[in-house]
Design a protein around this motif. Structure first.
Motif, short mmCIF file in Angstrom:
data_model
loop_
_atom_site.label_atom_id
_atom_site.label_comp_id
_atom_site.label_asym_id
_atom_site.label_seq_id
_atom_site.Cartn_x
_atom_site.Cartn_y
_atom_site.Cartn_z
N PRO A 17 0.82 -1.22 0.00
CA PRO A 17 0.00 0.00 0.00
C PRO A 17 0.85 1.26 0.00
O PRO A 17 1.99 1.26 0.47
N ALA A 18 0.28 2.33 -0.54
CA ALA A 18 0.90 3.65 -0.52
C ALA A 18 -0.21 4.67 -0.70
O ALA A 18 -1.23 4.39 -1.34
N HIS A 19 0.00 5.85 -0.14
CA HIS A 19 -0.93 6.96 -0.36
C HIS A 19 -0.52 7.63 -1.67
O HIS A 19 0.37 8.49 -1.71
N ARG A 20 -1.16 7.19 -2.75
CA ARG A 20 -0.80 7.64 -4.10
C ARG A 20 -1.32 9.05 -4.35
O ARG A 20 -2.46 9.36 -4.04
N VAL A 21 -0.44 9.86 -4.93
CA VAL A 21 -0.76 11.25 -5.22
C VAL A 21 -0.93 11.45 -6.73
O VAL A 21 -1.79 12.18 -7.18
N GLU A 23 -0.12 9.19 -10.68
CA GLU A 23 0.39 8.00 -11.35
C GLU A 23 0.11 8.12 -12.84
O GLU A 23 -0.94 8.59 -13.25
N PHE A 30 3.93 9.29 -4.40
CA PHE A 30 3.19 8.87 -3.21
C PHE A 30 3.81 9.49 -1.97
O PHE A 30 4.95 9.98 -2.00
N LEU A 31 3.05 9.50 -0.88
CA LEU A 31 3.54 10.10 0.35
C LEU A 31 4.63 9.25 0.98
O LEU A 31 4.54 8.02 1.02
N LEU A 33 6.44 7.54 3.96
CA LEU A 33 5.92 7.00 5.22
C LEU A 33 6.55 7.65 6.44
O LEU A 33 6.01 7.58 7.54
N CYS A 41 6.54 13.97 -0.48
CA CYS A 41 6.24 12.94 -1.47
C CYS A 41 7.52 12.33 -2.03
O CYS A 41 8.58 12.97 -2.05
#
Length: 145
Positions: A17-21, A23, A30-31, A33, A41
């Protein structure tokens, strides 16, 4: 490390998983961690390239364009004057750019500037002219006439 085992390759493939910004077919933003500041990012190529100097020029340009767009938005969103862009490759051998909204002048400072603490700014010793000339000449060899 091969692309099969690479942390960022696994994120790009959707296995982690990743907080995608953002693509597209070639890159993923992505953010981080462990952000320096909220909004920090990472931008990676989807194809495995261990180091930023391994990136094909068009892919490096795509990453930079994405970073510029994020930077303009971060300035408005967070009310910051500066946004840092840098490649490190310290923890994961997969080319990745950091885009960090800078709320403080030392958000991305080197320890060389912080020997007197974060409230002060210490200039490292000035490079002697003869050393600078030699080093510049050595580096200029990357750009033969």
């Amino acid at each position: 490390m091969s692309g099969d085992d690479c942390l960022f390759c696994r994120i790009a493939r959707g296995e982690l998983p990743a907080h995608r910004v953002h693509e597209d077919d070639h890159i993923l933003a992505f953010l981080d961690l462990h952000p320096i500041r909220p909004g920090h990012c990472l931008i990676i190529p989807k194809q495995h390239h261990p180091w930023f100097e391994d990136l094909p020029e068009d892919l490096a340009n795509r990453i930079t364009s994405c970073a510029q767009r994020l930077s303009r938005h971060m300035k408005a969103l967070y009310g910051v004057e500066r946004v840092a862009l840098f490649y490190t490759g310290i923890h994961v051998a997969h080319a990745h750019a950091h885009v960090v909204p800078m709320h403080h002048v030392h958000d991305v400072s080197s320890q060389a500037y912080l020997k007197d603490g974060v409230l002060d700014f210490t200039q490292p010793p000035q490079l002697p002219a003869e050393h600078g000339a030699r080093i510049a000449g050595d580096l200029a060899a990357a750009f033969p006439a």
